[in-house]
Design a protein around this motif. Structure first.
Motif, mmCIF file in Angstrom:
data_model
loop_
_atom_site.group_PDB
_atom_site.id
_atom_site.type_symbol
_atom_site.label_atom_id
_atom_site.label_comp_id
_atom_site.label_asym_id
_atom_site.label_seq_id
_atom_site.Cartn_x
_atom_site.Cartn_y
_atom_site.Cartn_z
ATOM 1 N N GLY A 85 0.806 -1.211 0.000
ATOM 2 C CA GLY A 85 0.000 0.000 0.000
ATOM 3 C C GLY A 85 0.837 1.259 0.000
ATOM 4 O O GLY A 85 2.058 1.224 -0.222
ATOM 5 N N GLU A 86 0.186 2.395 0.250
ATOM 6 C CA GLU A 86 0.862 3.689 0.269
ATOM 7 C C GLU A 86 1.717 3.825 1.525
ATOM 8 O O GLU A 86 1.418 3.262 2.581
ATOM 9 C CB GLU A 86 -0.166 4.819 0.218
ATOM 10 N N PHE A 87 2.793 4.600 1.393
ATOM 11 C CA PHE A 87 3.647 4.866 2.547
ATOM 12 C C PHE A 87 2.961 5.854 3.496
ATOM 13 O O PHE A 87 2.229 6.744 3.064
ATOM 14 C CB PHE A 87 4.997 5.440 2.106
ATOM 15 N N GLN A 88 3.228 5.683 4.792
ATOM 16 C CA GLN A 88 2.749 6.611 5.799
ATOM 17 C C GLN A 88 3.860 6.835 6.818
ATOM 18 O O GLN A 88 4.757 6.009 6.991
ATOM 19 C CB GLN A 88 1.496 6.084 6.500
ATOM 20 N N ASP A 89 3.797 8.003 7.490
ATOM 21 C CA ASP A 89 4.835 8.343 8.460
ATOM 22 C C ASP A 89 4.684 7.573 9.768
ATOM 23 O O ASP A 89 5.676 7.282 10.438
ATOM 24 C CB ASP A 89 4.823 9.842 8.743
ATOM 25 N N SER A 90 3.471 7.260 10.150
ATOM 26 C CA SER A 90 3.239 6.572 11.421
ATOM 27 C C SER A 90 3.598 5.093 11.305
ATOM 28 O O SER A 90 3.245 4.433 10.322
ATOM 29 C CB SER A 90 1.772 6.704 11.836
ATOM 30 N N PRO A 91 4.259 4.534 12.337
ATOM 31 C CA PRO A 91 4.569 3.100 12.319
ATOM 32 C C PRO A 91 3.409 2.230 12.789
ATOM 33 O O PRO A 91 3.556 1.010 12.860
ATOM 34 C CB PRO A 91 5.749 3.002 13.300
ATOM 35 N N ILE A 92 2.276 2.831 13.115
ATOM 36 C CA ILE A 92 1.122 2.089 13.619
ATOM 37 C C ILE A 92 0.097 1.911 12.499
ATOM 38 O O ILE A 92 -0.272 2.876 11.820
ATOM 39 C CB ILE A 92 0.486 2.811 14.824
ATOM 40 N N PHE A 93 -0.342 0.674 12.318
ATOM 41 C CA PHE A 93 -1.350 0.352 11.305
ATOM 42 C C PHE A 93 -2.530 -0.324 11.993
ATOM 43 O O PHE A 93 -2.362 -1.128 12.912
ATOM 44 C CB PHE A 93 -0.766 -0.583 10.239
ATOM 45 N N MET A 94 -3.710 0.003 11.517
ATOM 46 C CA MET A 94 -4.938 -0.505 12.117
ATOM 47 C C MET A 94 -5.583 -1.556 11.196
ATOM 48 O O MET A 94 -5.472 -1.493 9.982
ATOM 49 C CB MET A 94 -5.931 0.638 12.355
ATOM 50 N N ASP A 95 -6.268 -2.483 11.830
ATOM 51 C CA ASP A 95 -7.080 -3.476 11.113
ATOM 52 C C ASP A 95 -6.281 -4.258 10.081
ATOM 53 O O ASP A 95 -6.674 -4.379 8.910
ATOM 54 C CB ASP A 95 -8.282 -2.796 10.438
ATOM 55 N N ILE A 96 -5.158 -4.788 10.484
ATOM 56 C CA ILE A 96 -4.348 -5.626 9.597
ATOM 57 C C ILE A 96 -5.004 -7.000 9.487
ATOM 58 O O ILE A 96 -5.424 -7.579 10.495
ATOM 59 C CB ILE A 96 -2.917 -5.765 10.149
ATOM 60 N N PRO A 97 -5.120 -7.550 8.277
ATOM 61 C CA PRO A 97 -5.779 -8.851 8.135
ATOM 62 C C PRO A 97 -4.973 -9.954 8.812
ATOM 63 O O PRO A 97 -3.734 -9.923 8.792
ATOM 64 C CB PRO A 97 -5.838 -9.051 6.618
ATOM 65 N N PRO A 98 -5.651 -10.937 9.399
ATOM 66 C CA PRO A 98 -4.931 -12.077 9.977
ATOM 67 C C PRO A 98 -4.170 -12.824 8.889
ATOM 68 O O PRO A 98 -4.544 -12.828 7.723
ATOM 69 C CB PRO A 98 -6.043 -12.945 10.562
ATOM 70 N N GLY A 99 -3.084 -13.450 9.293
ATOM 71 C CA GLY A 99 -2.279 -14.216 8.364
ATOM 72 C C GLY A 99 -0.956 -13.533 8.061
ATOM 73 O O GLY A 99 -0.501 -12.655 8.793
ATOM 74 N N LEU A 100 -0.331 -13.944 6.943
ATOM 75 C CA LEU A 100 0.982 -13.425 6.565
ATOM 76 C C LEU A 100 0.834 -12.076 5.876
ATOM 77 O O LEU A 100 0.061 -11.925 4.927
ATOM 78 C CB LEU A 100 1.689 -14.417 5.640
ATOM 79 N N ASN A 101 1.588 -11.068 6.342
ATOM 80 C CA ASN A 101 1.593 -9.723 5.776
ATOM 81 C C ASN A 101 3.033 -9.308 5.507
ATOM 82 O O ASN A 101 3.979 -9.989 5.923
ATOM 83 C CB ASN A 101 0.944 -8.728 6.739
ATOM 84 N N THR A 102 3.234 -8.195 4.819
ATOM 85 C CA THR A 102 4.574 -7.673 4.576
ATOM 86 C C THR A 102 4.621 -6.187 4.892
ATOM 87 O O THR A 102 3.622 -5.468 4.777
ATOM 88 C CB THR A 102 5.012 -7.867 3.113
ATOM 89 N N VAL A 103 5.803 -5.712 5.290
ATOM 90 C CA VAL A 103 6.036 -4.291 5.537
ATOM 91 C C VAL A 103 7.320 -3.878 4.826
ATOM 92 O O VAL A 103 8.293 -4.638 4.784
ATOM 93 C CB VAL A 103 6.131 -3.987 7.050
ATOM 94 N N ILE A 104 7.292 -2.684 4.217
ATOM 95 C CA ILE A 104 8.485 -2.061 3.628
ATOM 96 C C ILE A 104 8.777 -0.800 4.421
ATOM 97 O O ILE A 104 7.881 0.005 4.684
ATOM 98 C CB ILE A 104 8.276 -1.721 2.146
ATOM 99 N N ILE A 105 10.040 -0.609 4.793
ATOM 100 C CA ILE A 105 10.473 0.562 5.553
ATOM 101 C C ILE A 105 11.418 1.363 4.678
ATOM 102 O O ILE A 105 12.403 0.836 4.162
ATOM 103 C CB ILE A 105 11.177 0.163 6.856
#
Length: 470
Positions: A342-362
């Motif tokens: 998804g789009e980049f955001q400044d906050s490191p907190i994300f809401m309502d992440i789907p259960p299961g395997l996810n990915t994050v890019i920093i």
């Protein structure tokens, strides 16, 4: 007469204090003011691709484009200025004769601001607000009005052949970076002289306040943010108001920027430059004693950043109705984050992440790199299930339970009666007890499992509820 005067000045520039006059890199741009013409030169490429045409291809400014022989990193000079008041600012860049007595440079420029940093310029995030690379039919290019033929600056338009851009309206305190570049006439690295004169209504009103002249007291330049592995940073005492009039120079450093000097790095009359190598972050100080026994000082904070390193992903309110996470990064850089492409955001907190395997890019916003997509698992549960035999949501279980250590799930009715026990090998609860369908209602569960926290296995328990619908 004017050209003869500039020629004499340029000869002086080319024989005295060369290193005091030019900075080929944005990160060590020379602070300037509007109270006098700046007689300077450019003498080769910098260490950083401040405007890499192989990377930056969309701004419509100084890219190579169809001219394969162009090289914007050849014979460049960087300046920085700070607006002293609100008003109109322009400048004239004039080609001056070199040592041969002839003009061998054709100057272009790009202006960035307000309040951008050199990292944003290098990676193309910051685009020029004024830019001119047209073939000059006079000895001048710039912003405002050409003093040689009266041409009034126009908005940038590709192919316009306007060698002057429109006036710049500034606000007090804004900071701008100016790249002056020789386009294509001399690639041998010889110094090529020019003059830079600030113009405009604000300068006409008061040239001492149009630009903030106190910025020149910061002759080491503005604080530098660099990337680990970048080329060395060279700090020069010769850019001070004393110029080459130096009896002694002392360089010191406070690595933690906590107000305590950690080391004297160099001292002596010949120590006019200091080389700072990656990753030696710190606040660097210089003390200059002139031949008249006056003292001049300055300091600069240099911070090196590397590619971000993920420390952990914290599940906030684990197994709650909303799977909220916090991304924790090692280091104190300026980061932005993106989840699942998804789009980049400044906050490191994300809401309502789907259960299961996810990915994050920093991504490091200083331009020092970004991570590959890093996987992380959110263990969750369905908020409801419908055991009606249609093959959809017919059974209920913990999502990702197979990733936990020794998991056990106990399901209860509202009165606390145990209805079912599950583990990682169980398909799930089908909504029955002793073979009888249970009614539509809320049911509670308790999840017990072990988790490894820094090598210590800790038992964990989660209690919450879900809904059976019929």
């Amino acid at each position: 007469m004017r050209n003869q005067f500039w020629y004499l000045c340029s000869l002086f520039l080319l024989t005295v204090g060369l290193q005091a006059q030019n900075s080929p890199d944005c990160r060590s741009a020379i602070p300037v003011c509007a109270d006098a013409p700046i007689l300077s030169f450019a003498d080769g490429s910098g260490d950083i691709d401040d405007f890499d045409p192989d990377v930056i291809t969309q701004s419509g400014c100084l890219e190579k484009g169809s001219v394969s022989s162009a090289n914007i990193e050849n014979n460049t000079s960087w300046y920085v200025f700070r607006a002293g008041t609100r008003g109109q600012i322009g400048f004239d860049i004039e080609s001056l004769p070199g040592t041969s007595g002839t003009i061998t440079a054709e100057w272009d420029f790009a202006l960035y601001g307000p309040d951008v940093d050199c990292g944003s310029i290098s990676n193309g995030t910051a685009q020029p607000i004024r830019c001119n690379y047209e073939v000059n039919d006079t000895d001048f290019t710039g912003i405002g009005v050409n003093p040689e033929n009266g041409q009034v600056g126009q908005p940038f338009l590709t192919g316009s052949q306007n060698t002057y851009d429109e006036w710049l309206i500034v606000e007090e305190g804004e900071i701008y970076y100016l790249l002056i570049n020789n386009f294509n006439t001399n690639f041998d690295g010889d110094p090529e002289p020019f003059s830079l004169t600030f113009t405009g209504y604000s300068v006409d009103q008061d040239q001492n306040t149009a630009l903030d002249c106190t910025l020149r007291d910061e002759f080491l330049g503005l604080d530098i943010v660099a990337c680990e592995g970048d080329p060395d940073i060279v700090l020069s005492a010769l850019n001070s108001p004393a110029g080459p009039d130096i009896a002694n120079v002392t360089w010191e450093v406070d690595y933690d920027d906590d107000g305590t000097i950690d080391a004297v790095l160099a001292a002596g009359p010949a120590e006019t430059q200091l080389t700072v190598t990656s990753p030696n972050s710190g606040r660097y100080f210089v003390t200059i004693i002139t031949n008249l026994a006056t003292t001049i000082t300055d300091d600069i904070l240099i911070t090196f950043y590397g590619i971000p390193v993920l420390d952990e992903v914290i599940i906030l309110d684990e197994l709650s109705d909303s799977n909220n996470i916090e991304v924790v990064v090692l280091g104190d850089g300026s980061y932005e984050y993106a989840i699942n492409g998804g789009e980049f955001q400044d906050s490191p907190i994300f809401m309502d992440i789907p259960p299961g395997l996810n990915t994050v890019i920093i991504n490091d916003k200083n331009g020092c790199g970004f991570t590959d997509p890093l996987p992380f698992l959110v263990v969750g549960y369905p908020k409801f299930f419908t055991p009606n035999g249609d093959g959809i949501h017919d059974a209920w279980n913990i999502l990702g339970i197979e990733t936990l250590t020794d998991p056990v799930v106990f399901i209860f009715d509202r009165y606390g009666k145990l209805l079912k026990q599950l583990d990682e090998t169980t398909i799930g609860w089908d909504g029955t007890f002793n073979g009888r369908p249970m009614p539509s209602s809320d049911y509670w569960f308790r999840l017990e499992y072990a988790r490894d926290e820094q090598g210590v296995v800790v038992a964990s328990t989660v209690r919450t509820h879900f809904t059976l619908k019929r």
